[in-house]
Motif scaffolding. Structure first.
Motif, PDB file in Angstrom:
ATOM      1  N   SER A  87       0.494  -1.381   0.321  1.00 40.69           N
ATOM      2  CA  SER A  87      -0.103   0.003   0.294  1.00 40.69           C
ATOM      3  C   SER A  87       1.198   1.216  -0.321  1.00 40.69           C
ATOM      4  O   SER A  87       0.841   2.295  -0.714  1.00 40.69           O
ATOM      5  N   LEU A 147       2.441   1.469  -3.384  1.00 33.37           N
ATOM      6  CA  LEU A 147       1.990   1.840  -4.054  1.00 33.37           C
ATOM      7  C   LEU A 147       0.182   3.427  -4.137  1.00 33.37           C
ATOM      8  O   LEU A 147       1.550   4.575  -5.246  1.00 33.37           O
ATOM      9  N   ASN A 148       0.763   4.076  -2.506  1.00 32.39           N
ATOM     10  CA  ASN A 148       0.307   5.876  -2.578  1.00 32.39           C
ATOM     11  C   ASN A 148       0.453   5.775  -2.853  1.00 32.39           C
ATOM     12  O   ASN A 148       0.549   7.631  -2.068  1.00 32.39           O
ATOM     13  N   SER A 180       2.243   3.901  -8.299  1.00 38.10           N
ATOM     14  CA  SER A 180       1.479   2.961  -9.190  1.00 38.10           C
ATOM     15  C   SER A 180       1.091   2.992 -10.140  1.00 38.10           C
ATOM     16  O   SER A 180       1.154   2.107 -10.824  1.00 38.10           O
ATOM     17  N   HIS A 181       1.742   4.492 -10.623  1.00 40.32           N
ATOM     18  CA  HIS A 181       1.753   4.030 -12.115  1.00 40.32           C
ATOM     19  C   HIS A 181       3.795   4.512 -12.267  1.00 40.32           C
ATOM     20  O   HIS A 181       3.101   5.249 -14.348  1.00 40.32           O
ATOM     21  N   ASP A 237       2.664  -3.508 -11.936  1.00 35.70           N
ATOM     22  CA  ASP A 237       2.837  -4.828 -10.325  1.00 35.70           C
ATOM     23  C   ASP A 237       3.687  -6.118  -9.803  1.00 35.70           C
ATOM     24  O   ASP A 237       3.673  -6.225  -9.028  1.00 35.70           O
ATOM     25  N   VAL A 253      -0.519  -7.892  -4.979  1.00 39.18           N
ATOM     26  CA  VAL A 253      -0.737  -6.401  -5.446  1.00 39.18           C
ATOM     27  C   VAL A 253      -1.486  -6.146  -5.702  1.00 39.18           C
ATOM     28  O   VAL A 253      -2.582  -4.523  -5.507  1.00 39.18           O
ATOM     29  N   ARG A 254      -1.602  -5.997  -6.722  1.00 33.27           N
ATOM     30  CA  ARG A 254      -3.250  -5.863  -7.390  1.00 33.27           C
ATOM     31  C   ARG A 254      -5.031  -6.184  -6.507  1.00 33.27           C
ATOM     32  O   ARG A 254      -4.841  -4.985  -6.311  1.00 33.27           O
ATOM     33  N   SER A 269      -4.078  -2.775  -4.828  1.00 31.70           N
ATOM     34  CA  SER A 269      -4.484  -1.640  -5.986  1.00 31.70           C
ATOM     35  C   SER A 269      -5.892  -1.766  -6.123  1.00 31.70           C
ATOM     36  O   SER A 269      -6.506  -0.750  -6.245  1.00 31.70           O
ATOM     37  N   ARG A 270      -6.959  -2.482  -6.013  1.00 32.22           N
ATOM     38  CA  ARG A 270      -8.313  -3.014  -6.555  1.00 32.22           C
ATOM     39  C   ARG A 270      -8.787  -2.484  -5.248  1.00 32.22           C
ATOM     40  O   ARG A 270      -9.613  -1.564  -5.121  1.00 32.22           O
ATOM     41  N   ILE A 272      -7.361  -0.043  -3.519  1.00 27.63           N
ATOM     42  CA  ILE A 272      -7.190   1.673  -2.977  1.00 27.63           C
ATOM     43  C   ILE A 272      -8.511   1.977  -3.747  1.00 27.63           C
ATOM     44  O   ILE A 272      -8.558   3.280  -3.958  1.00 27.63           O
ATOM     45  N   GLU A 273      -8.311   1.418  -5.198  1.00 23.73           N
ATOM     46  CA  GLU A 273      -9.265   2.445  -6.331  1.00 23.73           C
ATOM     47  C   GLU A 273     -10.530   2.612  -6.325  1.00 23.73           C
ATOM     48  O   GLU A 273     -11.717   1.987  -5.383  1.00 23.73           O
TER      49      GLU A 273
END
Length: 131
Positions: A68, A71-72, A92-93, A97, A123-124, A127-128, A130-131
């Motif tokens: 987390s 990613l963030n 994240s960008h 992953d 990881v996914r 990531s999901r 968070i979205e």
């Protein structure tokens, strides 16, 4: 008094990763994306970035929190006495992953004593969420 625990020993595999293994790719990703702030040896930079060596988040059973943060990122944090930790950018960008899974695997093996590989699916899931 409470005495802090010593940092976990790095896994042997993290010390000498096999060429092109997930651990070596994670190590290279750390050196390219993280070491500028967190240090080549994970020592951190006072008032800029926390140390990875001895960082309790890396020794947790679940890699969720580490994933987390990668990613963030984290916001700038201010403490008493005009102390602060500067913001960590999100990756994240910037990282795939798979890169994040390899990086997290190496971080946890090197400074958290964890030997279990982090998967792309883990990881996914973070990531999901968070979205």
């Amino acid at each position: 008094l409470v005495t802090p625990q010593a940092a976990p020993e790095p896994s042997a595999a993290a010390q000498n990763p096999e060429p092109d293994s997930h651990l070596q790719i994670g190590q290279r990703t750390y050196m390219a994306a993280c070491a500028g702030c967190h240090g080549m040896q994970g020592e951190g930079i006072p008032n800029v970035a926390p140390a990875m060596h001895g960082n309790a988040i890396l020794s947790l059973d679940s890699p969720h929190d580490t994933i987390s943060v990668i990613l963030n990122g984290l916001p700038t944090q201010s403490f008493t006495g005009y102390q602060r930790m500067y913001a960590m950018p999100p990756f994240s960008h910037r990282l795939s992953d798979e890169d994040i899974a390899d990086l997290t695997t190496w971080l946890r093996a090197e400074w958290g004593g964890q030997t279990e590989a982090v998967t792309v699916d883990q990881v996914r899931k973070v990531s999901r969420a968070i979205e």
